[in-house]
Design an enzyme around this catalytic site. Structure first.
Site, PDB file in Angstrom:
ATOM      1  N   ASN A  51       0.843  -1.200   0.000  1.00 56.65           N
ATOM      2  CA  ASN A  51       0.000   0.000   0.000  1.00 56.65           C
ATOM      3  C   ASN A  51       0.878   1.251   0.000  1.00 56.65           C
ATOM      4  O   ASN A  51       2.098   1.152  -0.017  1.00 56.65           O
ATOM      5  CB  ASN A  51      -0.956  -0.027   1.193  1.00 56.65           C
ATOM      6  CG  ASN A  51      -0.203  -0.109   2.505  1.00 56.65           C
ATOM      7  OD1 ASN A  51       0.514   0.811   2.866  1.00 56.65           O
ATOM      8  ND2 ASN A  51      -0.344  -1.227   3.213  1.00 56.65           N
ATOM      9  N   ASP A  64      -5.027  -5.987   4.918  1.00 50.41           N
ATOM     10  CA  ASP A  64      -6.188  -6.708   5.453  1.00 50.41           C
ATOM     11  C   ASP A  64      -6.298  -8.088   4.822  1.00 50.41           C
ATOM     12  O   ASP A  64      -6.896  -8.996   5.380  1.00 50.41           O
ATOM     13  CB  ASP A  64      -7.470  -5.922   5.163  1.00 50.41           C
ATOM     14  CG  ASP A  64      -7.490  -4.610   5.916  1.00 50.41           C
ATOM     15  OD1 ASP A  64      -6.963  -4.578   7.036  1.00 50.41           O
ATOM     16  OD2 ASP A  64      -8.013  -3.611   5.371  1.00 50.41           O
ATOM     17  N   LYS A 119       7.281 -18.112 -10.506  1.00 46.50           N
ATOM     18  CA  LYS A 119       6.645 -16.920 -11.075  1.00 46.50           C
ATOM     19  C   LYS A 119       5.408 -17.334 -11.891  1.00 46.50           C
ATOM     20  O   LYS A 119       5.493 -18.254 -12.714  1.00 46.50           O
ATOM     21  CB  LYS A 119       7.670 -16.217 -11.975  1.00 46.50           C
ATOM     22  CG  LYS A 119       7.169 -14.914 -12.520  1.00 46.50           C
ATOM     23  CD  LYS A 119       8.198 -14.276 -13.427  1.00 46.50           C
ATOM     24  CE  LYS A 119       7.528 -13.170 -14.205  1.00 46.50           C
ATOM     25  NZ  LYS A 119       8.305 -12.738 -15.340  1.00 46.50           N
ATOM     26  N   PHE A 169      -4.897   4.104  14.371  1.00 45.62           N
ATOM     27  CA  PHE A 169      -5.105   5.109  13.326  1.00 45.62           C
ATOM     28  C   PHE A 169      -6.232   4.649  12.418  1.00 45.62           C
ATOM     29  O   PHE A 169      -6.379   3.461  12.162  1.00 45.62           O
ATOM     30  CB  PHE A 169      -3.840   5.274  12.462  1.00 45.62           C
ATOM     31  CG  PHE A 169      -2.842   6.215  13.060  1.00 45.62           C
ATOM     32  CD1 PHE A 169      -2.024   5.801  14.093  1.00 45.62           C
ATOM     33  CD2 PHE A 169      -2.727   7.521  12.598  1.00 45.62           C
ATOM     34  CE1 PHE A 169      -1.103   6.667  14.657  1.00 45.62           C
ATOM     35  CE2 PHE A 169      -1.819   8.391  13.148  1.00 45.62           C
ATOM     36  CZ  PHE A 169      -1.005   7.967  14.175  1.00 45.62           C
ATOM     37  N   LYS A 202     -14.059   1.320  14.653  1.00 47.03           N
ATOM     38  CA  LYS A 202     -12.742   0.700  14.841  1.00 47.03           C
ATOM     39  C   LYS A 202     -12.280   0.843  16.298  1.00 47.03           C
ATOM     40  O   LYS A 202     -11.784  -0.104  16.910  1.00 47.03           O
ATOM     41  CB  LYS A 202     -11.751   1.420  13.915  1.00 47.03           C
ATOM     42  CG  LYS A 202     -10.566   0.601  13.507  1.00 47.03           C
ATOM     43  CD  LYS A 202      -9.845   1.284  12.345  1.00 47.03           C
ATOM     44  CE  LYS A 202      -8.465   0.699  12.188  1.00 47.03           C
ATOM     45  NZ  LYS A 202      -7.689   1.317  11.127  1.00 47.03           N
ATOM     46  N   LYS A 246     -11.749  -2.563  18.584  1.00 47.92           N
ATOM     47  CA  LYS A 246     -10.373  -2.945  18.893  1.00 47.92           C
ATOM     48  C   LYS A 246      -9.937  -2.590  20.312  1.00 47.92           C
ATOM     49  O   LYS A 246      -8.764  -2.743  20.654  1.00 47.92           O
ATOM     50  CB  LYS A 246      -9.441  -2.327  17.864  1.00 47.92           C
ATOM     51  CG  LYS A 246      -9.893  -2.775  16.472  1.00 47.92           C
ATOM     52  CD  LYS A 246      -8.982  -2.424  15.373  1.00 47.92           C
ATOM     53  CE  LYS A 246      -9.654  -2.926  14.086  1.00 47.92           C
ATOM     54  NZ  LYS A 246      -8.779  -3.017  12.970  1.00 47.92           N
TER      55      LYS A 246
END
Ligand SMILES: Cc1cc2nc3c(=O)[nH]c(=O)nc-3n(C[C@H](O)[C@H](O)[C@H](O)COP(=O)(O)O)c2cc1C
Length: 400
Positions: A207, A277, A287, A322, A336, A340
């Site tokens: 990401n 995730d 490959k 975050f 969240k 959590k």
């Protein structure tokens, strides 16, 4: 406020490198006073240090001081940091054994400043058990050491004893000079950067996280005197100086294992990493070949690290998460936070300019379990880091 560094130069061949240290410290904005031993002046002239520091160099204990103050006491009082660079085996031995027979050893004995020793000597001298005992003794008394490195020494021998590079010495000194004790005794574990999920030996999913926010938190926590562990996924950043541990991970699973290992004695866990995730269900050993049809890669859920740690969290631990979102930012963040078991969540809207990945700034809100929200305007990530640490530390102290 301008900080004072007193630099003691003793008589080793690396004395010429102390000129570079003084010059670099001056450029960092420190006020510098230099004291030289008699033997140091055999290697470098006081005039060089006088020119670099813009101050008279002290070379003689019995010289009449320029004003009524007793010079060694005056320098001892004004120093925020007292560094000896290079430090000979001789001067280390004298300080470790309470000998004060020249201006450096007398002044360092009288100072309450942070004391830093930068040894440089022949490798056999350095490994001499007496020198090692002296070093250990000074470490036990709270002296900082910037260790010598291995390499080819001026005398032709190879081994540990070469003075550390002036750039590194200056970075360490900046950190020592600016470090406070606000969070001393507190272990802060920070996760940062992007995880990487391998598809085959050449391809992966990742990401856009650059790690800047997490690294800024780790850096500020070090400056506040905390014991800091940084668990990092992929970034292009240099780990900050002064970390107690730097752990590099690749995948979300590796990140989970490392966080779990560190969590039990962590006081504050700050989860700033962008953890995948989903990860490929199977890793292709070879490959994956190009084909005419579309390719479908099956993904499975990774472990939710924050959720898992939230289950393990004890009442004397604080956990901060975050939420980087692109829509319904506050709603997602609240969900969240609750799921959590976080103490607060830092939410940012990735669509706002100046917020989120890659920038040096961020626009954040702190959301608390009781529904309270603290809203902040655009801030440098360093400032955001400070606010997060201050808040987390206050919560921790209120629990103890
Ligand atoms: C050319 C030369 C180079 C030296 N280099 C070192 C050195 O790198 N480290 C060290 O501990 N001593 C070194 N010495 C020995 C010290 O100068 C000696 O121990 C002296 O007493 C140190 O005095 P001071 O600690 O008061 O400055 C060197 C001596 C000479 C002649």
């Amino acid at each position: 406020m301008e900080k004072n560094i007193v630099v003691g130069v003793s008589g080793g061949i690396a004395a010429y490198k102390a000129c570079d240290v003084v010059s670099k410290l001056k450029k960092q904005g420190f006020k510098i006073d230099v004291i030289m031993t008699k033997n140091a002046q055999e290697f470098v002239s006081p005039l060089t240090f006088q020119t670099l520091s813009n101050q008279t160099v002290v070379t003689d204990m019995f010289e009449t001081p320029s004003d009524w103050n007793v010079e060694h006491i005056e320098l001892a009082k004004k120093a925020d940091v007292f560094v000896i660079v290079p430090a000979t085996a001789n001067i280390i031995g004298k300080i470790a054994n309470g000998i004060a027979d020249d201006m450096i050893t007398t002044t360092i004995m009288a100072t309450e400043a942070k004391k830093v020793i930068v040894p440089a000597m022949n490798t056999k001298m350095y490994h001499n058990p007496i020198v090692q005992e002296n070093i250990l003794k000074l470490k036990r008394h709270g002296y900082y050491f910037i260790e010598p490195v291995s390499g080819l020494l001026a005398c032709g021998d190879t081994g540990k004893g070469k003075m550390e590079d002036p750039t590194v010495i200056v970075e360490e000194l900046c950190l020592i000079a600016n470090q406070t004790k606000e969070m001393a005794g507190c272990k802060v574990t920070v996760t940062a950067g992007a995880t990487t999920e391998d598809i085959d030996p050449v391809r992966y999913l990742t990401n856009r996280s650059t790690g800047k926010m997490g690294y800024a938190i780790a850096e500020q926590a070090i400056l506040k005197g905390a014991t800091v562990v940084l668990i990092s996924g992929k970034t292009n950043l240099k780990p900050p100086r002064g970390l107690s541990k730097f752990i590099e991970v690749r995948s979300a699973e590796e990140m989970y294992q490392e966080v779990k290992r560190e969590f039990f004695d962590t006081d504050i866990l700050i989860k700033a990493a962008a953890v995948a995730d989903f990860t490929p269900k199977v890793f292709a050993k070879n490959k994956i070949k190009k084909q005419d049809e579309n390719l479908v890669i099956d993904l499975k859920r990774t472990k939710d690290i924050a959720f898992e740690m939230g289950q393990l969290k004890k009442s004397n631990q604080v956990m901060v998460g975050f939420a980087a979102e692109t829509e319904s930012v506050l709603e997602h963040a609240v969900q969240k936070l609750k799921k959590k078991n976080l103490d607060f969540i830092v939410s940012n809207d990735l669509t706002k300019s100046g917020a989120g990945f890659g920038t040096d700034t961020n626009i954040v809100n702190f959301l608390f379990p009781d529904g309270e929200i603290e809203k902040y305007d655009l801030m440098q990530k360093k400032e955001v880091a400070d606010r997060i640490l201050e808040k987390a530390h206050t919560i921790l102290q209120n629990r103890k």
